[in-house]
Scaffold this motif. Structure first.
Motif, PDB file in Angstrom:
ATOM      1  N   GLN A  50      -3.706   5.038   2.410  1.00 13.15           N
ATOM      2  CA  GLN A  50      -3.850   4.766   3.845  1.00 13.15           C
ATOM      3  C   GLN A  50      -4.917   3.702   4.106  1.00 13.15           C
ATOM      4  O   GLN A  50      -5.052   3.194   5.210  1.00 13.15           O
ATOM      5  CB  GLN A  50      -4.190   6.054   4.609  1.00 13.15           C
ATOM      6  CG  GLN A  50      -2.999   6.981   4.820  1.00 13.15           C
ATOM      7  CD  GLN A  50      -2.512   7.612   3.531  1.00 13.15           C
ATOM      8  OE1 GLN A  50      -3.313   8.092   2.722  1.00 13.15           O
ATOM      9  NE2 GLN A  50      -1.203   7.585   3.304  1.00 13.15           N
ATOM     10  N   ALA A  51      -5.677   3.390   3.066  1.00 14.87           N
ATOM     11  CA  ALA A  51      -6.672   2.312   3.195  1.00 14.87           C
ATOM     12  C   ALA A  51      -6.802   1.654   1.841  1.00 14.87           C
ATOM     13  O   ALA A  51      -6.639   2.305   0.792  1.00 14.87           O
ATOM     14  CB  ALA A  51      -8.019   2.888   3.639  1.00 14.87           C
ATOM     15  N   MET A  82       0.823  -1.210   0.000  1.00 12.04           N
ATOM     16  CA  MET A  82       0.000   0.000   0.000  1.00 12.04           C
ATOM     17  C   MET A  82       0.862   1.269   0.000  1.00 12.04           C
ATOM     18  O   MET A  82       0.381   2.352  -0.287  1.00 12.04           O
ATOM     19  CB  MET A  82      -0.957   0.007   1.208  1.00 12.04           C
ATOM     20  CG  MET A  82      -2.168  -0.902   1.035  1.00 12.04           C
ATOM     21  SD  MET A  82      -3.041  -1.297   2.594  1.00 12.04           S
ATOM     22  CE  MET A  82      -3.541   0.329   3.166  1.00 12.04           C
ATOM     23  N   LYS A  83       2.149   1.087   0.346  1.00 10.70           N
ATOM     24  CA  LYS A  83       3.056   2.239   0.353  1.00 10.70           C
ATOM     25  C   LYS A  83       4.148   2.119  -0.699  1.00 10.70           C
ATOM     26  O   LYS A  83       5.021   2.979  -0.788  1.00 10.70           O
ATOM     27  CB  LYS A  83       3.720   2.346   1.743  1.00 10.70           C
ATOM     28  CG  LYS A  83       2.778   2.734   2.842  1.00 10.70           C
ATOM     29  CD  LYS A  83       3.473   2.830   4.184  1.00 10.70           C
ATOM     30  CE  LYS A  83       3.697   1.437   4.758  1.00 10.70           C
ATOM     31  NZ  LYS A  83       3.966   1.420   6.208  1.00 10.70           N
ATOM     32  N   ASN A  84       4.097   1.040  -1.482  1.00  9.54           N
ATOM     33  CA  ASN A  84       5.187   0.744  -2.414  1.00  9.54           C
ATOM     34  C   ASN A  84       4.996   1.497  -3.743  1.00  9.54           C
ATOM     35  O   ASN A  84       4.025   1.249  -4.469  1.00  9.54           O
ATOM     36  CB  ASN A  84       5.204  -0.765  -2.672  1.00  9.54           C
ATOM     37  CG  ASN A  84       6.404  -1.179  -3.496  1.00  9.54           C
ATOM     38  OD1 ASN A  84       6.958  -0.370  -4.238  1.00  9.54           O
ATOM     39  ND2 ASN A  84       6.789  -2.440  -3.367  1.00  9.54           N
ATOM     40  N   GLY A  96      -7.435   3.433  -1.593  1.00 15.70           N
ATOM     41  CA  GLY A  96      -7.227   2.792  -2.883  1.00 15.70           C
ATOM     42  C   GLY A  96      -8.223   1.669  -3.137  1.00 15.70           C
ATOM     43  O   GLY A  96      -8.725   1.044  -2.206  1.00 15.70           O
ATOM     44  N   VAL A  97      -8.482   1.431  -4.413  1.00 15.12           N
ATOM     45  CA  VAL A  97      -9.340   0.319  -4.805  1.00 15.12           C
ATOM     46  C   VAL A  97      -9.042  -0.023  -6.262  1.00 15.12           C
ATOM     47  O   VAL A  97      -8.618   0.843  -7.043  1.00 15.12           O
ATOM     48  CB  VAL A  97     -10.839   0.680  -4.598  1.00 15.12           C
ATOM     49  CG1 VAL A  97     -11.287   1.774  -5.553  1.00 15.12           C
ATOM     50  CG2 VAL A  97     -11.740  -0.541  -4.732  1.00 15.12           C
ATOM     51  N   ASP A  98      -9.229  -1.302  -6.623  1.00 17.33           N
ATOM     52  CA  ASP A  98      -9.033  -1.731  -8.008  1.00 17.33           C
ATOM     53  C   ASP A  98     -10.205  -1.212  -8.843  1.00 17.33           C
ATOM     54  O   ASP A  98     -11.355  -1.572  -8.588  1.00 17.33           O
ATOM     55  CB  ASP A  98      -8.986  -3.270  -8.044  1.00 17.33           C
ATOM     56  CG  ASP A  98      -8.775  -3.806  -9.458  1.00 17.33           C
ATOM     57  OD1 ASP A  98      -9.045  -3.080 -10.431  1.00 17.33           O
ATOM     58  OD2 ASP A  98      -8.365  -4.975  -9.574  1.00 17.33           O
ATOM     59  N   PRO A  99      -9.971  -0.346  -9.831  1.00 15.93           N
ATOM     60  CA  PRO A  99     -11.081   0.286 -10.571  1.00 15.93           C
ATOM     61  C   PRO A  99     -11.870  -0.711 -11.419  1.00 15.93           C
ATOM     62  O   PRO A  99     -12.965  -0.391 -11.872  1.00 15.93           O
ATOM     63  CB  PRO A  99     -10.378   1.322 -11.456  1.00 15.93           C
ATOM     64  CG  PRO A  99      -8.987   0.792 -11.630  1.00 15.93           C
ATOM     65  CD  PRO A  99      -8.655   0.083 -10.345  1.00 15.93           C
TER      66      PRO A  99
END
Lengths: 623, 623
Positions: free
Chosen positions: A28-29, A17-19, A118-121
């Motif tokens: 952050q989520a 998530m931070k890469n 974040g989320v996979d669109p």
């Protein structure tokens, strides 16, 4: 069932998530929805990302992982199962309970200011993106599409996407050719003044082309998209399967065809770029029709001004109203299914007292009997074979760790169904192989009263299914009881066992009105945690009803049960039934005798026939 | 009733729609909503702009005038009335019917490209503005606020805005002081982290300050706004009425008070500028709470990022749950109301056969008897006194042109109610003063069965009223009948006869769950155009129900009728009632005898008492 240990996985996920290799800026989520790129309810193993990260493998649930928390939203059917399958890293968010926050509200409450979520669109439906993004933005956060799926980056042994052979269905099954379906679809498009229609749901692609597949367990669908123009048809599908001569002939891929029926076959993975090309080439007023549940990625491919989004697509609505060929197929499938269940219940009656039948053995036996029937393809969902306290886990599936032995002392609940080439079944029966207690009978009878109240309901044309939901609960409510799930769902015709746009549930208001030819389930229940579960489910067909009067010439509708499996009279407290309800049970059992009896006779299954005759003796109403 | 001739008025309106004196740019359509600046259902004569322009004066309706068309949207209650009251310039848009377009869709279908649609920003609720504006914009049009109300520019004899004296209510009526209400409100504000709350609905202002008025007929409210801060209270109200010593004392305007309870009184017209000043002075995170139905003008006064909008305000929800003092007041009011109606029905029974009683005379007589009761203030809505075919006009109000004479050959429907200082009533009874036909009795009995099904329903805590709506229709549906209105509405306590946030209707999904202390009506009906109307309405109190079991410890609720007026047994076909229904009627009538009988006795109304005893003879169930 011991929970999946997710400490290490969550650590890895929080790292990616931070890469910067995967995310432009750290998120952050990260949201892990249940679905796949087609917003399917049942998904292929390669798409079970939420189960991979959390351990919880029920059919509905959304995981959200932040730097500090991991939370799982699911509904009443899965509260117990999710609690069992997840370790202490996870917080269970019980949807439908008053104090449970929505995902958005929860994110707002836990995230530091100015966070990125974040989320996979490709996985998130556009309508959900819109809702979440709005709430997050108004709280100073941002919902961001993360192109590479972050679960995939840590899922080293993720299975391949399946690509299995196709089944072609002829007119005797479908009642209407794919070309005529295209014509009807284009006429709906013309009505709404749209030039393009994007088919994103797997069952809609399958229905439109009269094809079936087996890429997803239980659902006879295959991974594909389609884009229908007024003069073009594009089918996005991978693999050799399109080279199968039967498929080529069915789709007339090698014939000389009117150009508007010529199907262009394209790679599955090219949908986004092709759709972006369509989007870029639109002239003013050329609208593109998509489901508002299509993925955010595909929806964004069409510039906003050109989108025409609806909650239900014209295919979804057309598919729900079964034609004569489909209805007849569904009837045949349900008769065969009843034969298999008569065999099973007769077998159980003999075997259970011996103490050798477990939930898994019973489920396997049910599959064995079903597989003996003509045109059997596979099961339509994972069999819920549950006895005693396991029955209270609403969408329970027996696994070795939980597998109980059926006995003469506990209630047994079997919710099962199959895919036949001519139809899809889904039936629940609750039985006792010994002597049920007065309380068990009382609860069973309330559930039965609810089942009958829906099945026998007469209601005006144009009524939405959700208006019937309370009928199923009234007898339970009178005694302070209830059940935490909807009462019914649409059922496909050799397609998904759950389909829209109709249903019977207090939870939705946006269902389409019921109309003759629609097929739904009627399945009230009662569940006592730690003790037992009761559910009585038939699949029922919406049919016109004859009424004494006809207000405003609207016409009336009612239901005809397609499922024809005896309801165990031993479990009924006849004193609690009205005369009308008693007659309903007797007439239903008479029909089981006549229709299923004849088929058992024809198939030479004499022992099961004797069981059927015993189980359908008329109730004598005391009082 | 002859329609209003509107040709000239429409011509004038179309002129001002292009007049640069009133509009920056010409508007191609002008919307005339039903409400006033407080989105009231009942409005003062000066706000009856839709009735002025169209002639249609029902309580719900929206007019839209374009250069070519004039159209009126209203619901099933008013289809007949609107058709009678409007001339040929108007097209009636029957809301709720399948083929009726929404206002937005209709505008899009009739307007030339790039049109401007005007509306008074003080009259249109913000949520409606948002919805319409979005659809119009996506079709290339614009919704624009027109500051000066265009109807007012052509309404030369428009009445003055009323400004009548206030009534103060002490604790024995309200159960809680206005200061305690402010404290409770501020605690709700703190929970949601908002700093300001804007009270825009007239009944909410009245309830909050324990004041009543008579600016609007039937609704004991007064024109005012309030803005509540965490430490300030601003009341926007005009006139001398605030100089009344009783009011000053009640509000403690001249006392030394803790600063947070000090009320600043400001002119009614200064709300917009004051709110704009509040809006301009907000620091980040200081939110302002408004109803999403507040006017577009007031909502826009607060910058978008600072708005906290909800469908129901905390006052609306608190007001709906009546406390002990209010409940007792409602009980007293309903007993007095029943006394008046026993007098009336006894009088009608004697007078109707003489052929001298018209609908208007009957309505006046009902008011006369009510006005004899203690603490009577006014009627709570225009009495619906209708006989024969007029009964099928759901919200009929007799006027000289339509006034029929009551006879022994027709059904008579009386829907009436009053404001008493201790409570608000609303009751419908349908009677026959001769011999009803078998068909009339049959229909009446189905309606009664529906009424009982709701009144006797037991349901879990947390259930929304809309889930009970189908219970009221089931008996009618069984015979192919139905009615085109909701089943119940919230009722205020010496306040508006219609109030949110609860109700019983298939039409809404956004109602708040029912809870003990809420008060709603239960009023199914059946209407046969051109023949008769039937409705049976009680006001009922939500109370806890005792049940045999208690699933998940949720508790159950049911209803207790507050209305205690006999239901005419002559109209009941006892064969169609179940034993349970029959007992319900007998127990209800027994309660009427005991409670209302005692009051009739106390008031020395012996003839009416004899009528009550005759009318409440127990039903003998045949069969």
């Amino acid at each position: 069932m011991s929970p999946k240990i997710t400490t290490e996985l969550l650590k890895q996920l929080r790292q990616v998530m931070k890469n910067p290799k995967y995310v432009q800026e750290p998120v952050q989520a990260y949201i892990v929805p249940s679905g796949d790129a087609h917003q399917s309810e049942y998904i292929a193993p390669c798409d079970c990302r939420r189960a991979f990260i959390s351990g919880f493998d029920g059919s509905a649930g959304t995981a959200i992982v932040t730097e500090q928390h991991a939370a799982m939203w699911t509904d009443g059917r899965y509260f117990l199962q999710a609690a069992h399958q997840m370790d202490n890293n996870w917080t269970l968010m019980k949807m439908g309970l008053k104090d449970t926050p929505t995902q958005e509200d929860w994110l707002v409450s836990v995230l530091p200011e100015g966070s990125k979520v974040g989320v996979d669109p490709f996985i998130i439906p556009a309508d959900q993106w819109k809702r979440m993004s709005k709430v997050l933005r108004s709280a100073g956060h941002d919902l961001v599409p993360v192109k590479e799926n972050l679960i995939n980056t840590i899922w080293t042994d993720c299975p391949q996407r399946p690509c299995k052979p196709l089944i072609t269905l002829d007119l005797s099954y479908t009642g209407i050719s794919w070309k005529d379906k295209i014509v009807a679809l284009r006429s709906k498009m013309a009505e709404r003044k749209v030039m393009w229609f994007v088919v994103t749901a797997l069952d809609e692609v399958a229905w439109l082309f009269n094809l079936r597949g087996s890429d997803v367990e239980y659902n006879p669908v295959f991974f594909a998209y389609a884009v229908i123009g007024m003069n073009t048809i594009r089918l996005f599908i991978d693999g050799d399967r399109i080279m199968d001569p039967a498929v080529r002939e069915h789709l007339q891929l090698d014939s000389t065809l009117e150009p508007e029926f010529k199907i262009q076959v394209m790679p599955y993975g090219s949908i986004l770029s092709e759709l972006q090309a369509v989007g870029a080439g639109l002239s003013p007023k050329e609208k593109v029709w998509l489901s508002d549940k299509a993925s955010y990625a595909l929806t964004e491919a069409i510039p906003k001004a050109y989108r025409y989004l609806t909650p239900y697509t014209p295919i979804c609505v057309a598919k729900a109203v079964k034609n004569a060929a489909e209805t007849e197929g569904m009837r045949r499938a349900h008769i065969k299914d009843a034969v298999a269940l008569c065999e099973l219940f007769n077998w159980l009656e003999n075997e259970v007292p011996k103490g050798t039948v477990t939930e898994i053995i019973a489920a396997d036996k049910a599959e064995e009997f079903r597989s003996q029937q003509k045109d059997f393809v596979e099961l339509s969902f994972a069999t819920i074979s549950s006895t005693g306290p396991n029955g209270a886990i609403i969408h329970y599936k027996p696994v070795p760790e939980t597998n109980r032995t059926l006995s003469v002392n506990e209630i047994y609940l079997l919710d099962s169904g199959a895919q036949y080439k001519d139809g899809t079944t889904d039936v629940t029966r609750t039985m006792h192989f010994g002597t049920p207690s007065a309380y068990e009978k009382e609860c069973f009878t309330y559930v039965l009263k609810g089942h009958i109240a829906v099945s026998a309901a007469i209601f005006p044309n144009g009524t939405k299914g959700h208006l019937l939901d309370s009928f199923a609960r009234s007898a339970l409510w009178d005694c302070g009881l209830d059940y935490l799930h909807g009462t019914g769902h649409g059922v496909g015709s050799f397609l998904n066992v759950h389909e829209g746009p109709c249903g019977i549930s207090y939870k939705t208001f946006a269902d389409e009105p019921l109309e003759a030819g629609m097929i739904v389930s009627d399945e009230p229940g009662y569940y006592e945690d730690g003790s037992f579960g009761i559910r009585i489910e038939n699949v029922v067909l919406v049919i016109p009803a004859e009424t004494k009067y006809n207000f405003k010439n609207r016409g009336s509708l009612t239901f005809e049960p397609l499922t024809l499996v005896p309801i165990q009279t031993k479990m009924i407290d006849v004193h609690l039934l009205t005369e009308k309800e008693c007659n309903w049970v007797n007439e239903y059992h008479q029909k089981c005798r006549e229709v299923v009896g004849a088929e058992l006779e024809r198939q030479g299954r004499h022992e099961a026939l004797r069981w059927l005759l015993r189980e359908t003796e008329p109730l004598a109403r005391v009082q």
